[in-house]
Design a protein around this motif. Sequence first.
Motif, PDB file in Angstrom:
ATOM      1  N   SER A 110      39.903 -32.867  77.160  1.00 47.44           N
ATOM      2  CA  SER A 110      41.030 -33.759  77.426  1.00 47.44           C
ATOM      3  C   SER A 110      41.849 -33.913  76.150  1.00 47.44           C
ATOM      4  N   TRP A 152      44.393 -30.687  81.902  1.00 44.26           N
ATOM      5  CA  TRP A 152      44.488 -32.140  81.788  1.00 44.26           C
ATOM      6  C   TRP A 152      45.949 -32.550  81.754  1.00 44.26           C
ATOM      7  N   LEU A 160      42.981 -34.909  85.905  1.00 48.64           N
ATOM      8  CA  LEU A 160      42.585 -33.524  85.703  1.00 48.64           C
ATOM      9  C   LEU A 160      42.953 -32.714  86.936  1.00 48.64           C
ATOM     10  N   THR A 176      39.265 -38.866  86.524  1.00 43.94           N
ATOM     11  CA  THR A 176      37.998 -38.607  85.828  1.00 43.94           C
ATOM     12  C   THR A 176      37.273 -39.886  85.414  1.00 43.94           C
TER      13      THR A 176
END
Length: 189
Positions: A110, A152, A160, A176
Amino acid sequence: NASTGDIQQLMQTGEDQNDYVASVQWSADGKHIAVGTASANVQIWDATRMKQLRNLRGHAARVGSLAWNGHILTSGGRDNMIFNHDVRVRDHITSRLRGHEQEICGLKWSPSGNQLASGGNDNLLHVWDIHNQSTYLHRMSEHQAAVKALAWCPFHSSLLASGGGTADRCIKFWNTHTGACLNSIDTSS
Protein backbone atom coordinates in the motif's frame (compact mmCIF):
# COMPACT_ATOMS: atom_id res chain seq x y z
CA ASN A 1 20.30 5.52 -20.28
CA ALA A 2 17.41 7.97 -20.18
CA SER A 3 19.46 10.99 -21.31
CA THR A 4 21.21 9.32 -24.28
CA GLY A 5 18.78 6.55 -25.21
CA ASP A 6 21.56 3.96 -25.02
CA ILE A 7 20.65 0.43 -24.00
CA GLN A 8 23.02 -1.73 -22.01
CA GLN A 9 22.60 -5.29 -20.79
CA LEU A 10 22.34 -5.36 -17.01
CA MET A 11 22.68 -9.10 -16.42
CA GLN A 12 22.52 -12.55 -17.86
CA THR A 13 21.20 -15.66 -16.15
CA GLY A 14 23.43 -18.67 -15.59
CA GLU A 15 24.36 -21.28 -18.12
CA ASP A 16 21.39 -23.41 -17.08
CA GLN A 17 18.91 -23.31 -19.99
CA ASN A 18 16.03 -23.47 -17.49
CA ASP A 19 17.08 -20.27 -15.69
CA TYR A 20 15.50 -16.98 -16.71
CA VAL A 21 14.34 -13.63 -15.32
CA ALA A 22 10.91 -14.22 -13.77
CA SER A 23 10.29 -10.81 -12.16
CA VAL A 24 11.74 -7.31 -11.92
CA GLN A 25 10.95 -4.33 -9.70
CA TRP A 26 12.51 -0.87 -9.43
CA SER A 27 13.10 0.66 -6.00
CA ALA A 28 11.11 3.84 -5.36
CA ASP A 29 14.21 6.03 -5.76
CA GLY A 30 15.06 4.44 -9.12
CA LYS A 31 18.61 3.61 -8.04
CA HIS A 32 18.16 -0.14 -7.63
CA ILE A 33 16.40 -2.89 -9.49
CA ALA A 34 15.49 -6.24 -8.00
CA VAL A 35 15.49 -9.31 -10.23
CA GLY A 36 13.81 -12.61 -9.39
CA THR A 37 14.98 -15.68 -11.29
CA ALA A 38 13.67 -19.13 -12.13
CA SER A 39 16.58 -20.56 -10.12
CA ALA A 40 15.06 -19.11 -6.91
CA ASN A 41 17.46 -16.17 -6.55
CA VAL A 42 16.67 -12.54 -5.81
CA GLN A 43 19.35 -10.17 -7.03
CA ILE A 44 19.73 -6.49 -6.18
CA TRP A 45 21.45 -4.37 -8.81
CA ASP A 46 22.76 -0.81 -8.78
CA ALA A 47 21.20 0.42 -12.00
CA THR A 48 23.58 3.37 -12.43
CA ARG A 49 26.81 1.45 -11.93
CA MET A 50 25.41 -1.74 -13.58
CA LYS A 51 26.73 -3.77 -10.65
CA GLN A 52 25.14 -6.57 -8.65
CA LEU A 53 25.02 -5.63 -4.96
CA ARG A 54 23.34 -8.66 -3.37
CA ASN A 55 22.06 -12.14 -4.07
CA LEU A 56 19.29 -12.99 -1.61
CA ARG A 57 18.61 -16.69 -1.13
CA GLY A 58 15.71 -18.33 0.64
CA HIS A 59 13.19 -19.46 -1.93
CA ALA A 60 13.09 -23.08 -3.11
CA ALA A 61 11.59 -22.30 -6.54
CA ARG A 62 11.04 -19.53 -9.12
CA VAL A 63 10.65 -15.99 -7.75
CA GLY A 64 7.76 -14.63 -9.80
CA SER A 65 6.82 -11.51 -7.89
CA LEU A 66 8.65 -8.64 -6.16
CA ALA A 67 7.59 -5.48 -4.32
CA TRP A 68 9.59 -2.77 -2.53
CA ASN A 69 8.58 -1.04 0.71
CA GLY A 70 11.44 1.32 1.55
CA HIS A 71 14.45 -0.85 2.46
CA ILE A 72 12.24 -3.97 2.58
CA LEU A 73 12.06 -6.07 -0.58
CA THR A 74 9.23 -8.58 -0.60
CA SER A 75 9.53 -11.65 -2.81
CA GLY A 76 6.95 -14.28 -3.70
CA GLY A 77 7.75 -17.64 -5.19
CA ARG A 78 6.53 -20.82 -6.77
CA ASP A 79 7.28 -22.41 -3.38
CA ASN A 80 4.10 -20.67 -2.07
CA MET A 81 6.22 -18.49 0.23
CA ILE A 82 6.51 -14.74 0.70
CA PHE A 83 9.73 -13.37 2.22
CA ASN A 84 10.40 -9.87 3.50
CA HIS A 85 14.08 -9.04 3.02
CA ASP A 86 15.79 -6.13 4.78
CA VAL A 87 18.35 -5.37 2.08
CA ARG A 88 20.55 -3.44 4.54
CA VAL A 89 21.52 -6.39 6.73
CA ARG A 90 23.36 -9.67 6.29
CA ASP A 91 20.60 -11.92 7.70
CA HIS A 92 18.14 -10.38 5.28
CA ILE A 93 14.96 -12.44 5.79
CA THR A 94 12.98 -10.59 8.45
CA SER A 95 9.72 -12.51 8.05
CA ARG A 96 8.18 -15.45 6.20
CA LEU A 97 4.53 -15.16 5.24
CA ARG A 98 2.57 -18.38 4.77
CA GLY A 99 -0.99 -18.45 3.51
CA HIS A 100 -1.07 -19.36 -0.17
CA GLU A 101 -1.46 -22.90 -1.42
CA GLN A 102 0.12 -22.27 -4.83
CA GLU A 103 2.61 -19.89 -6.49
CA ILE A 104 2.63 -16.24 -5.48
CA CYS A 105 2.03 -14.28 -8.68
CA GLY A 106 1.24 -10.78 -7.42
CA LEU A 107 2.59 -8.54 -4.64
CA LYS A 108 1.89 -4.87 -3.95
CA TRP A 109 2.54 -2.69 -0.89
CA SER A 110 0.00 0.00 0.00
CA PRO A 111 1.18 3.60 -0.48
CA SER A 112 1.45 3.97 3.32
CA GLY A 113 3.59 0.83 3.50
CA ASN A 114 1.37 -0.62 6.23
CA GLN A 115 -0.39 -3.31 4.19
CA LEU A 116 0.79 -5.86 1.66
CA ALA A 117 -1.54 -7.48 -0.88
CA SER A 118 -0.57 -10.89 -2.24
CA GLY A 119 -2.25 -12.80 -5.05
CA GLY A 120 -1.71 -16.42 -5.93
CA ASN A 121 -2.36 -19.11 -8.50
CA ASP A 122 -4.66 -20.58 -5.84
CA ASN A 123 -7.17 -17.81 -6.76
CA LEU A 124 -6.66 -16.25 -3.33
CA LEU A 125 -5.99 -12.65 -2.37
CA HIS A 126 -4.46 -11.97 1.03
CA VAL A 127 -3.91 -8.68 2.82
CA TRP A 128 -1.11 -8.63 5.40
CA ASP A 129 -0.50 -6.03 8.11
CA ILE A 130 3.13 -4.94 8.53
CA HIS A 131 2.71 -4.85 12.32
CA ASN A 132 1.41 -8.44 12.63
CA GLN A 133 2.79 -10.76 9.97
CA SER A 134 2.17 -14.05 11.78
CA THR A 135 -0.99 -14.50 9.70
CA TYR A 136 -2.88 -12.60 7.04
CA LEU A 137 -5.33 -9.87 8.01
CA HIS A 138 -7.86 -10.88 5.33
CA ARG A 139 -8.26 -13.88 3.00
CA MET A 140 -10.42 -13.18 -0.04
CA SER A 141 -11.50 -16.18 -2.11
CA GLU A 142 -13.97 -14.60 -4.53
CA HIS A 143 -11.74 -14.76 -7.64
CA GLN A 144 -12.15 -17.73 -10.00
CA ALA A 145 -8.61 -17.60 -11.44
CA ALA A 146 -5.07 -16.59 -10.46
CA VAL A 147 -4.79 -13.14 -8.87
CA LYS A 148 -1.90 -11.34 -10.58
CA ALA A 149 -3.02 -7.74 -10.99
CA LEU A 150 -3.02 -5.63 -7.82
CA ALA A 151 -3.34 -1.86 -7.43
CA TRP A 152 -3.81 0.32 -4.36
CA CYS A 153 -5.82 3.51 -4.65
CA PRO A 154 -3.42 6.47 -4.33
CA PHE A 155 -5.92 8.67 -2.46
CA HIS A 156 -7.83 6.13 -0.30
CA SER A 157 -5.44 4.02 1.76
CA SER A 158 -7.77 1.07 2.33
CA LEU A 159 -9.04 0.64 -1.25
CA LEU A 160 -7.46 -2.19 -3.24
CA ALA A 161 -8.26 -3.37 -6.77
CA SER A 162 -7.48 -6.95 -7.82
CA GLY A 163 -7.74 -8.66 -11.17
CA GLY A 164 -8.34 -12.34 -11.81
CA GLY A 165 -7.14 -14.35 -14.80
CA THR A 166 -8.95 -15.57 -17.91
CA ALA A 167 -11.39 -17.87 -16.09
CA ASP A 168 -12.40 -14.96 -13.84
CA ARG A 169 -12.20 -11.80 -16.00
CA CYS A 170 -13.16 -9.60 -13.06
CA ILE A 171 -11.71 -6.59 -11.35
CA LYS A 172 -12.76 -6.51 -7.72
CA PHE A 173 -12.56 -3.57 -5.33
CA TRP A 174 -11.88 -4.24 -1.64
CA ASN A 175 -12.05 -2.40 1.65
CA THR A 176 -8.87 -3.70 3.29
CA HIS A 177 -9.92 -2.58 6.78
CA THR A 178 -12.96 -4.86 6.75
CA GLY A 179 -12.10 -7.33 3.95
CA ALA A 180 -15.40 -6.57 2.22
CA CYS A 181 -15.74 -6.72 -1.56
CA LEU A 182 -17.17 -3.33 -2.51
CA ASN A 183 -17.71 -4.01 -6.20
CA SER A 184 -16.93 -6.51 -8.94
CA ILE A 185 -16.73 -5.64 -12.61
CA ASP A 186 -16.77 -8.31 -15.31
CA THR A 187 -14.39 -7.02 -17.97
CA SER A 188 -15.66 -9.53 -20.59
CA SER A 189 -12.12 -10.01 -21.79
